[in-house]
Structure formats: structure tokens, C-alpha cells
Scaffold this motif. Sequence first.
Motif, short mmCIF file in Angstrom:
data_model
loop_
_atom_site.label_atom_id
_atom_site.label_comp_id
_atom_site.label_asym_id
_atom_site.label_seq_id
_atom_site.Cartn_x
_atom_site.Cartn_y
_atom_site.Cartn_z
N HIS A 222 -5.24 -25.82 4.99
CA HIS A 222 -5.55 -26.72 3.86
C HIS A 222 -4.70 -26.45 2.63
CE1 HIS A 222 -7.98 -23.11 3.40
NE2 HIS A 222 -8.11 -23.39 2.12
N PRO B 299 -13.65 -17.69 -9.81
CA PRO B 299 -14.79 -18.56 -9.53
C PRO B 299 -14.78 -19.10 -8.11
CG PRO B 299 -13.24 -19.59 -11.05
CD PRO B 299 -12.76 -18.20 -10.85
N SER B 300 -15.95 -19.58 -7.69
CA SER B 300 -16.11 -20.11 -6.35
C SER B 300 -15.11 -21.24 -6.08
CB SER B 300 -17.54 -20.64 -6.22
OG SER B 300 -17.72 -21.16 -4.96
N GLY B 301 -14.48 -21.21 -4.92
CA GLY B 301 -13.58 -22.29 -4.51
C GLY B 301 -12.15 -22.14 -5.02
N ILE B 302 -11.85 -21.04 -5.71
CA ILE B 302 -10.50 -20.93 -6.30
C ILE B 302 -9.44 -20.49 -5.28
CG2 ILE B 302 -10.60 -18.55 -7.17
CD1 ILE B 302 -9.31 -19.82 -9.79
N GLY B 303 -9.88 -19.86 -4.18
CA GLY B 303 -8.87 -19.49 -3.17
C GLY B 303 -8.88 -18.03 -2.77
N LYS B 304 -9.94 -17.31 -3.10
CA LYS B 304 -9.98 -15.86 -2.81
C LYS B 304 -9.94 -15.60 -1.30
CE LYS B 304 -13.94 -15.35 -5.02
NZ LYS B 304 -14.17 -16.73 -5.47
N SER B 305 -10.83 -16.30 -0.55
CA SER B 305 -10.86 -16.08 0.91
C SER B 305 -9.59 -16.61 1.55
CB SER B 305 -12.07 -16.78 1.54
OG SER B 305 -13.23 -16.23 1.02
N THR B 306 -9.05 -17.69 1.00
CA THR B 306 -7.81 -18.25 1.54
C THR B 306 -6.69 -17.21 1.48
OG1 THR B 306 -8.48 -20.45 0.83
CG2 THR B 306 -6.13 -20.12 1.20
N HIS C 121 -17.51 -11.55 -5.70
CA HIS C 121 -18.08 -12.39 -6.75
C HIS C 121 -18.72 -11.55 -7.83
CE1 HIS C 121 -18.63 -16.12 -4.25
NE2 HIS C 121 -18.23 -16.57 -5.40
N TRP D 298 -3.84 -28.29 -7.12
CA TRP D 298 -3.70 -27.04 -7.88
C TRP D 298 -2.70 -26.10 -7.24
CZ3 TRP D 298 -5.07 -22.89 -4.83
CH2 TRP D 298 -5.97 -23.15 -3.79
N GLU E 297 -16.41 -9.97 0.76
CA GLU E 297 -17.80 -9.84 0.30
C GLU E 297 -18.67 -9.15 1.35
OE1 GLU E 297 -19.03 -12.34 -2.66
OE2 GLU E 297 -17.92 -14.05 -1.87
N1 LIG Z 1 -10.79 -25.14 6.22
C1 LIG Z 1 -10.67 -25.77 5.05
N2 LIG Z 1 -10.30 -27.07 4.99
C2 LIG Z 1 -10.14 -27.68 3.82
N3 LIG Z 1 -10.32 -27.10 2.63
C3 LIG Z 1 -10.72 -25.81 2.62
C4 LIG Z 1 -10.91 -25.08 3.83
N4 LIG Z 1 -11.29 -23.82 3.50
C5 LIG Z 1 -11.34 -23.78 2.15
N5 LIG Z 1 -11.00 -24.97 1.62
C6 LIG Z 1 -10.88 -25.30 0.20
O1 LIG Z 1 -9.90 -24.43 -0.37
C7 LIG Z 1 -10.32 -23.98 -1.65
C8 LIG Z 1 -10.35 -22.46 -1.67
O2 LIG Z 1 -11.38 -22.02 -0.78
P1 LIG Z 1 -11.76 -20.48 -0.62
O3 LIG Z 1 -12.78 -20.38 0.45
O4 LIG Z 1 -10.51 -19.70 -0.47
O5 LIG Z 1 -12.40 -20.17 -2.05
P2 LIG Z 1 -13.15 -18.86 -2.57
O6 LIG Z 1 -12.55 -18.53 -3.90
O7 LIG Z 1 -13.11 -17.80 -1.54
O8 LIG Z 1 -14.62 -19.43 -2.74
P3 LIG Z 1 -16.06 -18.70 -2.65
O9 LIG Z 1 -16.08 -17.69 -3.75
O10 LIG Z 1 -17.02 -19.82 -2.90
O11 LIG Z 1 -16.20 -18.12 -1.29
C9 LIG Z 1 -11.67 -24.63 -1.91
O12 LIG Z 1 -11.45 -25.77 -2.70
C10 LIG Z 1 -12.18 -25.01 -0.55
O13 LIG Z 1 -12.99 -26.16 -0.60
#
Ligand SMILES: Nc1ncnc2c1ncn2[C@@H]1O[C@H](COP(=O)(O)OP(=O)(O)OP(=O)(O)O)[C@@H](O)[C@H]1O
Length: 225
Positions: free
Chosen positions: A53, A34-41, A201, A14, A168
Motif C-alpha cells: 500500500h 499517532p495511529s495510522g502514521i506508518g509505524k508497523s509499515t 503507542h 503523504w 507492541e
Molecule cells: N494492507 C494495507 N492496505 C492498505 N492500506 C494499509 C494496509 N496496511 C496499512 N495501511 C494503511 O497504511 C497506513 C499506515 O498503517 P500502519 O499500520 O503502518 O500504521 P501504524 O502507525 O502502525 O498504526 P497503529 O498505531 O494504529 O497500529 C494507514 O493509513 C493504514 O490505513
Amino acid sequence: MLEIINCQIEAKTWRITLPDIDVQKGELLVITGPSGIGKSTLLHWLLGNIPQHVTIKGQIILSGINITNLAIEQRRVGLLMQDVYLFPHLNVQDNICFALPKYPQLSSKKPQRSSKKQRRDAAMNMLEQINLVHLGTRYPQNLSGGERSRVGLIRALANQPQVMLLDEPFAALDPSTREQMGDWAFQQLTEQNIPSVMVSHDVEDIPASAKQICLADYYQASEQK
Ligand SMILES: Nc1ncnc2c1ncn2[C@@H]1O[C@H](COP(=O)(O)OP(=O)(O)OP(=O)(O)O)[C@@H](O)[C@H]1O
């Protein structure tokens, strides 16, 4: 002001291509999706903790300076997360004191180092301004969740950040403390004219005045490489 320019987050399957974003002094930008979309990244990239990653391209401009390639400690970025880590062996005053800059004034001459007493007085002053002097001599293990969050924010502010990131931060608090804490925290950030970016969230956590960006609106699935 914080500006995020030409930002693209790319993973194997993606990609997210963001529009250019600016967050003015005292303004709050909330990143949703949504969860896992990349917000914390995205937040970690702003902090200077470069994610391994994904590939992130783009520029981060803070108060007109391109900080994209600066190390975390050079960025003047504050972070408040759900788990506020306070040094357990220091009371609240000394936890805040620890975060205060040892060289408070920028100067072209030999910088003046502040004394421990000056920093302890400054920490007490900060607590006084927000009516939390009574917490000054308490140790972290004797604070409620809401009090920990407040002390965490004050400690982050003590470090004089030019932007505050919130991941959060109030998620673990009960609903009424959470609402109070949110109102209080955003009031502090607005009063101190700090641009802030929060991952959330929960729509309940988002103040009406905040700017919002939903990552799902810019998400594209791509061919697996
Ligand atoms: N250290 C890592 N190694 C590999 N993949 C990772 C790592 N950290 C996050 N990911 C993947 O990167 C994507 C984005 O993760 P991220 O934590 O940014 O999502 P998010 O939107 O903050 O999720 P949430 O709302 O559940 O906290 C997810 O698919 C997650 O599985």
C-alpha cells in the motif's frame, strides 16, 4: 549494528522522509507516532514483508551487509508481536527446539547438522538460563499471557536473529506484567547484544535508555495523485 539509510515511505496522500538511523548492538530504537502514521509499515519493511500500500525506498544495512533486497528467511531478523503464535501440539521445550537452527555453526566444510537431542538440550539450557525450566513440559494453552510472551521471545532468540523487531508485544498484558515483561525482554536483548526496533503507542513501555524516533516529525502531506 542496524542502519536505515535514505528511507522514504510514500503513500498517495503523504510521505515520510526519515533521517539516517543506526541502532547499535544491544541498543533499542522505539518508533512512535499517532495511529495510522506508518509505524508497523516501517517494521514490516525491515522484516522483509514488503508493504503493497506504500512505496518504500532506502537501504537496510545489517552488520555491514545490505539486506534490503533479501528474502525474509535470509535476513536473520526476529519478530515478536502481541499475538505470540506457539505450536499448540508442542510443549514449550519443543516449541523452542523447533526454532533452533539445524546447522548451528557456519562452516566452509560440510556443515554439521545438530541432532534432535542436542537441540532439545539447548532449548532446556535456554530455559534454565532464565529460570523458566518449570515451563519446559507445559503446552501453550496452559501458559499465562506473560509466560507466552517470555516463551515467544526465547523462541525468537533461539533462531539467533541479528536484529529483533517488536510490534507492541506487551500491549495485551496487564500493567504490572507488562512492566516486568518489558524490563525482562530488554535485559535479554541487551545481554545478547542484539539491536532491536520496537513500535509503541505507550510511553510507559519505553525504557529510559532507548533511542526514539517519532514518525510525525518527518511526515508531510502531499497532493493526491
Ligand atoms: N494492507 C494495507 N492496505 C492498505 N492500506 C494499509 C494496509 N496496511 C496499512 N495501511 C494503511 O497504511 C497506513 C499506515 O498503517 P500502519 O499500520 O503502518 O500504521 P501504524 O502507525 O502502525 O498504526 P497503529 O498505531 O494504529 O497500529 C494507514 O493509513 C493504514 O490505513
